[in-house]
Motif scaffolding. Structure first.
Motif, short mmCIF file in Angstrom:
data_model
loop_
_atom_site.label_atom_id
_atom_site.label_comp_id
_atom_site.label_asym_id
_atom_site.label_seq_id
_atom_site.Cartn_x
_atom_site.Cartn_y
_atom_site.Cartn_z
N THR A 189 5.49 -3.34 -18.61
CA THR A 189 6.33 -2.29 -18.09
C THR A 189 5.48 -1.99 -16.13
O THR A 189 5.91 -1.38 -15.09
CB THR A 189 5.98 -0.87 -18.82
OG1 THR A 189 6.70 -1.17 -19.91
CG2 THR A 189 6.44 0.58 -17.95
N GLY A 190 3.94 -2.61 -16.64
CA GLY A 190 3.59 -2.49 -15.59
C GLY A 190 3.28 -3.48 -14.34
O GLY A 190 3.98 -3.31 -13.36
N ALA A 191 4.69 -4.41 -14.39
CA ALA A 191 5.46 -5.28 -13.87
C ALA A 191 6.29 -4.84 -12.98
O ALA A 191 6.53 -5.11 -11.91
CB ALA A 191 5.33 -6.65 -14.49
N ALA A 192 7.30 -3.81 -14.32
CA ALA A 192 8.32 -3.50 -13.38
C ALA A 192 8.38 -2.55 -12.31
O ALA A 192 8.47 -2.33 -11.49
CB ALA A 192 9.14 -3.18 -14.59
N ILE A 193 7.01 -1.63 -13.07
CA ILE A 193 6.30 -0.70 -11.89
C ILE A 193 5.79 -1.38 -10.59
O ILE A 193 6.83 -0.69 -9.34
CB ILE A 193 5.59 0.16 -12.43
CG1 ILE A 193 6.08 1.04 -13.97
CG2 ILE A 193 4.82 1.00 -11.60
CD1 ILE A 193 7.17 2.15 -13.35
N VAL A 194 5.22 -2.74 -10.32
CA VAL A 194 4.62 -3.44 -9.61
C VAL A 194 6.28 -3.26 -8.37
O VAL A 194 5.51 -3.15 -7.50
CB VAL A 194 3.74 -3.99 -9.60
CG1 VAL A 194 3.60 -5.55 -8.61
CG2 VAL A 194 3.05 -3.66 -10.73
N ALA A 195 6.61 -3.58 -9.32
CA ALA A 195 8.50 -4.36 -7.98
C ALA A 195 8.82 -2.92 -8.19
O ALA A 195 9.28 -3.36 -6.12
CB ALA A 195 9.10 -5.08 -9.43
N GLN A 201 8.67 0.77 -1.05
CA GLN A 201 7.82 1.21 -0.40
C GLN A 201 8.60 0.61 0.95
O GLN A 201 8.41 0.87 1.96
CB GLN A 201 6.61 0.08 -0.35
CG GLN A 201 5.16 -0.24 1.03
CD GLN A 201 5.37 -1.28 1.70
OE1 GLN A 201 6.11 -1.67 0.62
NE2 GLN A 201 5.82 -0.87 3.10
N ALA A 202 9.00 -1.10 0.73
CA ALA A 202 9.40 -1.46 1.89
C ALA A 202 10.86 -0.83 2.34
O ALA A 202 11.34 -0.72 3.07
CB ALA A 202 10.30 -2.90 1.25
N ALA A 203 11.87 0.09 1.47
CA ALA A 203 12.88 1.08 1.44
C ALA A 203 12.38 1.95 2.19
O ALA A 203 13.21 2.20 3.33
CB ALA A 203 13.63 0.66 0.28
N CYS A 204 11.35 2.52 1.99
CA CYS A 204 10.63 4.10 2.39
C CYS A 204 10.18 3.79 3.43
O CYS A 204 9.58 3.96 4.81
CB CYS A 204 9.86 4.80 1.62
SG CYS A 204 10.86 5.44 -0.08
N ALA A 205 9.66 2.08 3.53
CA ALA A 205 8.77 1.85 5.60
C ALA A 205 7.12 2.68 5.40
O ALA A 205 7.15 3.17 6.06
CB ALA A 205 9.48 2.19 6.91
N THR A 206 6.72 3.17 4.15
CA THR A 206 5.74 3.65 3.61
C THR A 206 4.75 3.24 4.02
O THR A 206 4.50 2.05 3.31
CB THR A 206 6.29 4.91 2.90
OG1 THR A 206 7.11 5.31 2.87
CG2 THR A 206 4.81 5.67 2.26
#
Lengths: 234, 466
Positions: A189-195, A201-206
């Motif tokens: 689950t942690g790996a999925a959350i990281v992904a 982050q990439a999508a929102c440019a945040t």
């Protein structure tokens, strides 16, 4: 400071710390948690503050997130010296510019997933129709459209953290801070959350800034600040 | 969102919220039930007083303070003209239900029939029987005892009146009048004459002279009424006792005699100009008393009449004392209920704040202002109070319905017979809204303290709270 993948030093900093220090006091005992840290975090990066327990990661993150004040030094977020802001102004500033993802998810238990995500938009006065559209969009983006009506106690740990990520991102903040966001999750689950975070982050440019000692997050980071005994270490 | 959040937070710990709301509810129900009982008592008292003595009385100036000792000296001159002016006044006319003259008198009543010789002082009132009967039907609050027609004083020309049960007992008339539970006096063992001392010869002569003019007055029960006329001379009339009219207070009951106005005037004024001591006004509605009084006062001033106006509260200080006593008890109860609600809500809200400390930190971090946190908890306290108070209103109304349908009877102070125990619906805005708003305000105030604590907490400390 270590930079991965892309060089971000050319971008204007979303966070600038200038000789920031924070000391905890308990009676006569003083424990310095952060000592004279200066750093810049550029916009649009996936940054990590790494260090062992008690190194000052969370304190540093709290000051960057404007929920704690340094004893000395200056914190600038989005070019604003947050030390100059009164309490209400600081609250409004956080509401507009900073999102939080907590280790224990910290969803509001009496609100559904949809309402939890919608809540930050209410705080900044987004009209109802716009709120609904953006909330549904972001829930869809984190893969929780089907669970929108569920309350936190009806969601798994991973689902809760994805709701928390959606909640942090729905207002399109300049900065999202996450304190050990995978610490309470199993490795898959942690790996999925990281992904998910990386993708969002990439999508929102945040700019995302984490405190962690999770190796998966460290591997994903554009920018890593290592901290020990309250000081940045090379 | 804040209301939604507050409502859901209240339902989060249902048992605790229900307990607190129930406590507020019991407070509200208790106050409303007591308030309903108070209104019932006030309405009953007011109805009895207004039926007997009207809302307003016009007297000759000084009568209220000094007149009862010598009513004959306080007769209203040309009272019929004054009464006409009052009845025809365009402002007063729509308010007045009954306007009737009365004559108060004091004297000695004696029973000398059949060899008896018993006498006692009395307070008499001369009335217009038909008016008095109409006054007895006044029931603005629905609190009247069941109306039983009483025409014993309706014949203005008959020398027929009613006496208090106490007067009947003291004068030894209970047997003759067949008054239940009313013994005649035992013969005095040491008296040489079983009929008591003889009446003063002069008075006996007066009594015989009075009787001689009433040829047929031999069948009924008669007493003699002796009084001083306005000029100071003794006068006596014979009164046929048509029955007893039990009064609510023993001291009054032991002295009360009601008789036709004309007979009272004959006794007090003899052959002089018949006057009256009071012009009684019964209004349609008690709420009109201040307006009617103001108009009467203005009329008296304009016409330069040597008169004064008193309302039924001034004429009956007991009524005012009772209302004040109940008001004080109500305030005392409200204070106790308020303190209980205060502590209950403080306790509940403090627990809520403690349990939600981490949540408070979270939403503060998200940008919620301190004031919003305060408002949220205060709103929760207010909603809790509102729910409880509403529950209390429902409980009170249900209890009143049950009590009113249970057929309880009781004898309130001053009554002579048991009456149905009927609580009045506490729909008066002052009582209903006052109780509801008061308890909600207490609950709201009580939540301020924990709300401030929540609002003041440091975000990082709150987030660390487990």
């Amino acid at each position: 400071m270590r930079e991965n993948a892309t060089s971000s030093s050319a971008r204007p900093p979303v966070v600038r710390l200038d000789r920031v220090a924070r000391v905890y006091r308990s009676g006569a005992i003083e424990v310095p948690a952060v000592r004279d840290i200066s750093l810049d975090i550029p916009g649009g990066v996936f940054g990590v503050i790494a260090g062992p327990s008690g190194s000052g990661k969370t304190t540093l993150l709290n000051m960057i997130g404007c929920i704690d004040k340094p004893d000395s030094g200056r914190v600038e977020v989005q070019g604003q010296d947050v030390g100059l802001l009164a309490d209400d102004a600081l609250s409004d500033f956080r509401a507009r510019h900073i999102g939080f993802v907590f280790q224990s998810f910290n969803l509001i238990p009496v609100l559904s997933a949809f309402e939890n995500v919608e809540y930050p938009l209410l705080l900044i006065g987004v009209p109802a129709a716009e709120r609904r559209r953006r909330t549904l969009e972001i829930l869809d983006a984190v893969g929780l459209s089907a669970q929108a009506g569920r309350r936190p106690d009806e969601l798994s740990g991973g689902q809760k953290q994805r709701v928390a990520i959606a909640r942090a991102l729905v207002k399109e903040p300049a900065l999202v801070l996450a304190d050990e966001p995978t610490a309470n999750l199993d490795s898959v689950t942690g790996a999925a959350i990281v992904a998910t975070m990386r993708r969002m982050q990439a999508a929102c440019a945040t700019s995302f800034v984490f405190s962690t000692h999770d190796a998966r997050l460290l591997a994903e980071a554009d920018l890593t600040f290592s901290i020990a005994d309250g000081m940045l270490v090379p | 969102m804040m209301v939604r959040l507050a409502l859901r937070n209240i339902s989060r710990n249902r048992r605790r919220s229900l307990t607190t709301a129930s406590l507020v509810g019991m407070g509200a129900a208790g106050l409303l039930l007591f308030g309903a009982f108070m209104i019932y008592i006030f309405s009953g008292l007011e109805t009895g007083i207004v039926q007997a003595g009207g809302h307003l009385v016009v007297h000759r100036s000084g009568y209220f303070l000094f007149g009862p000792g010598n009513p004959a000296a306080y007769g209203i001159d040309d009272h019929e003209a004054v009464m006409r002016e009052i009845r025809n006044d365009p402002i007063l006319r729509p308010m007045i239900r009954v306007a009737t003259p009365t004559q108060a008198l004091v004297g000695i009543a004696g029973n000398f029939a059949g060899g008896a010789s018993t006498s006692k002082t009395f307070f008499g009132i001369g009335v217009v029987g038909a008016d008095r009967e109409k006054m007895r039907t006044w029931d603005e609050h629905g609190a009247s005892r069941p109306y039983v027609p009483d025409n014993r004083l309706n014949d203005p020309n008959a020398a027929r009146g009613v006496i208090g049960r106490g007067v009947a007992r003291i004068l030894g008339l209970c047997g003759k009048l067949r008054v239940p539970d009313c013994p005649d006096p035992e013969p005095r063992p040491n008296a040489s004459d079983p009929n008591g001392p003889p009446l003063d010869p002069a008075l006996t002569a007066l009594a015989q002279e009075e009787r001689s003019g009433e040829a047929a007055a031999v069948v009924g029960t008669y007493i003699e009424l002796l009084s001083a006329t306005a000029s100071g001379a003794p006068n006596i009339v014979s009164l046929e006792v048509a029955g007893v009219d039990t009064q609510m207070v023993k001291e009054i009951d032991d002295n009360h005699i009601a008789l036709p106005l004309s007979l009272a005037q004959r006794l007090v004024y003899g052959r002089g100009e018949p006057k009256v001591t009071g012009l009684v006004l019964q209004l349609h509605h008690t709420r009109d008393v201040p307006d009617a009084r103001a108009r009467l006062t203005a009329l008296i001033e304009t016409k330069h009449w040597p008169l004064e106006v008193r309302d039924f509260r001034e004429m009956n200080p007991f009524f005012v004392q009772v209302t004040r006593m109940f008001d004080t008890i109500f305030l005392f109860l409200a204070l106790i209920m308020g303190v209980i609600v205060l502590f209950a809500v403080v306790n509940t809200m403090t627990m809520n704040v403690l349990e939600r400390t981490s949540e408070i930190g979270t939403i503060r971090a998200m940008g919620v202002r301190r004031a919003t946190i305060r408002h949220l908890f205060v709103l929760e306290g207010a909603i809790l109070g509102g729910l409880g108070a509403t529950l209390g209103v429902a409980i009170a109304f249900a209890a009143i319905w049950l009590i009113n349908h249970a057929g309880f009877r009781w004898m309130p102070p001053g009554h002579t017979d048991p009456i149905p125990f009927q609580l009045v619906w506490p729909t008066r805005p002052g009582l209903l809204l006052g109780t509801w708003c008061g308890l909600v305000a207490v609950a709201t105030l009580a939540s301020l303290l924990p709300a401030n604590r929540a609002a003041r907490s440091r975000i990082v400390d709150a987030l660390r709270h487990v």
